[in-house]
Write an enzyme that holds these catalytic residues in place. Structure first.
Site, PDB file in Angstrom:
ATOM      1  N   ILE A 115      52.871 -67.934   4.977  1.00  0.00           N
ATOM      2  CA  ILE A 115      53.261 -69.394   4.956  1.00  0.00           C
ATOM      3  C   ILE A 115      53.013 -69.824   6.261  1.00  0.00           C
ATOM      4  O   ILE A 115      52.415 -71.194   6.420  1.00  0.00           O
ATOM      5  CB  ILE A 115      54.854 -69.653   4.785  1.00  0.00           C
TER       6      ILE A 115
ATOM      7  N   HIS B  72      66.451 -77.489   0.752  1.00  0.00           N
ATOM      8  CA  HIS B  72      65.877 -76.148   0.346  1.00  0.00           C
ATOM      9  C   HIS B  72      65.179 -76.093  -0.868  1.00  0.00           C
ATOM     10  O   HIS B  72      65.009 -75.174  -1.417  1.00  0.00           O
ATOM     11  CB  HIS B  72      67.014 -74.971   0.214  1.00  0.00           C
TER      12      HIS B  72
ATOM     13  N   ARG C 149      64.462 -69.998   7.345  1.00  0.00           N
ATOM     14  CA  ARG C 149      65.762 -69.550   6.995  1.00  0.00           C
ATOM     15  C   ARG C 149      66.592 -70.391   7.881  1.00  0.00           C
ATOM     16  O   ARG C 149      66.369 -70.310   9.059  1.00  0.00           O
ATOM     17  CB  ARG C 149      65.963 -68.172   7.034  1.00  0.00           C
TER      18      ARG C 149
ATOM     19  N   GLY D 165      61.707 -76.532  -0.565  1.00  0.00           N
ATOM     20  CA  GLY D 165      60.019 -76.617  -0.090  1.00  0.00           C
ATOM     21  C   GLY D 165      59.234 -75.821  -1.000  1.00  0.00           C
ATOM     22  O   GLY D 165      58.219 -76.051  -0.854  1.00  0.00           O
TER      23      GLY D 165
ATOM     24  N   GLU E  27      74.533 -72.921   2.941  1.00  0.00           N
ATOM     25  CA  GLU E  27      73.876 -73.940   1.583  1.00  0.00           C
ATOM     26  C   GLU E  27      74.702 -74.040   0.590  1.00  0.00           C
ATOM     27  O   GLU E  27      75.158 -73.175  -0.090  1.00  0.00           O
ATOM     28  CB  GLU E  27      72.487 -73.613   1.244  1.00  0.00           C
TER      29      GLU E  27
ATOM     30  N   ASP F 160      64.490 -77.858   6.066  1.00  0.00           N
ATOM     31  CA  ASP F 160      64.802 -77.584   4.554  1.00  0.00           C
ATOM     32  C   ASP F 160      65.692 -76.662   4.220  1.00  0.00           C
ATOM     33  O   ASP F 160      66.169 -76.513   3.181  1.00  0.00           O
ATOM     34  CB  ASP F 160      63.458 -77.275   3.882  1.00  0.00           C
TER      35      ASP F 160
END
Length: 327
Positions: free
Chosen positions: A154, A283, A235, A285, A264, A259
């Site tokens: 990524i 989250h 993260r 993405g 969460e 994100d």
């Protein structure tokens, strides 16, 4: 229909479900991904597909038939891999299947934070058109320095996009080979501190572990330029969110795009929620239609392979296989 049963703990793309059905696998959906609901259906499961749901030792104690935990995505922080290994359960994830989508999200958050897009949208809707236009500073990105923390799949994709925007790109990633940096045309920062002080935008792309927990803490944030942006699509626990909120509130940092979060969903009273210079997304993405289909099919294929007596790719705890092969 075989007697191989797969429990799906959280929604996945229909393409993955169809792949399971085509293989004759019995599919069971849980009413909720919490440990109680999930644990109640694991007793007869041969495989489990999760996205972010917790899988703990107590649940594995009840999962007598379980052979595989297939992870829809990369992150496995919610899974007790040591307990899975002790129970002889393979854990396999799907790295790379959503890499392009997450990289695009990082760039999207960078643009949104640099141009204050959410605030601009809100002020137009509220009729405060010119007050925003003439008073809110924005950042032009071409020619600025983009710092990538973590140069995996990524991180590399994000770096390529940043270079395409005319940005100078540097990375801090001690384990990344020189060849990977050369291929993208990225310079290596000698330390995280050097990158933080040099970059105009810092984008986080590291896994969460003991070494990276609060990797970007109060001291690290203080090294960044007051005009800089922090982007995190990796993260949540890698960034000290309370310190970040304080830096943003005091305008010692220009903005952020997040994100991912340490908890969460993010708590309703979190100080980040009160700030206009941070852009937040839930989250999602990696949640484009294309990547969701790709990831669902990848994790479903792990299950299909197991049902046919074959090992899945991307096994995270190969000790299970070693123990099974031992005489």
């Amino acid at each position: 229909m075989t007697d191989f049963t797969c429990v799906i703990a959280q929604p996945i793309h229909q393409d993955g479900i169809e792949l399971l059905h085509e293989a004759g696998i019995r599919v069971v959906h849980t009413p909720a991904p919490d440990p109680v609901s999930l644990g109640s259906v694991l007793g007869n499961a041969d495989a489990l597909i999760v996205r972010s749901a917790e899988v703990n030792r107590t649940m594995l104690d009840r999962a007598r038939r379980l052979k595989l935990i297939g992870v829809h995505g990369v992150g496995v922080n919610a899974i007790d891999i040591a307990a899975a290994t002790e129970h002889g359960v393979i854990v396999a994830n799907t790295p790379g299947s959503n890499a392009q989508a997450v990289a695009e999200q990082a760039i999207a958050l960078m643009f949104a934070a640099a141009r204050r897009v959410p605030l601009a949208d809100r002020t137009v809707r509220e009729g405060d058109f010119f007050a925003f236009k003439y008073s809110v500073p924005m950042i032009e990105l071409e020619g600025s320095t983009f710092g990538v923390v973590g140069f995996g799949n990524i991180g590399q994709r994000t770096a390529r996009m940043a270079k395409g925007l005319g940005m100078r790109v540097i990375t801090y990633s001690p384990n990344a080979p020189d060849s990977a940096l050369a291929e993208v045309g990225v310079k290596r920062a000698q330390s995280l501190e050097v990158l933080l002080g040099d970059a105009d935008i810092v984008s986080i792309h590291v896994a969460l572990n003991e070494q990276t927990h609060n990797l970007i803490g109060r001291q690290e944030l203080a090294r960044m330029k007051p005009t800089a942006l922090l982007i995190n699509t990796g993260r949540g626990g890698t960034v000290d969110e309370i310190a970040l909120a304080e830096m943003l509130a005091e305008e010692r940092l220009a903005g952020a795009g997040l994100d991912v979060f340490a908890v969460e969903p993010i708590p309703y009273d979190h100080p980040l929620l009160a700030l206009d210079n941070v852009v937040l997304s839930p989250h999602n993405g990696g949640s484009t239609a294309t990547s969701m289909s790709r990831t669902a099919r990848a994790v479903a294929q792990h299950v299909v392979d197991m049902s046919r007596g074959q090992l899945p790719t991307q096994v995270l705890n190969p000790l299970v296989i070693t123990n099974q092969e031992a005489p």
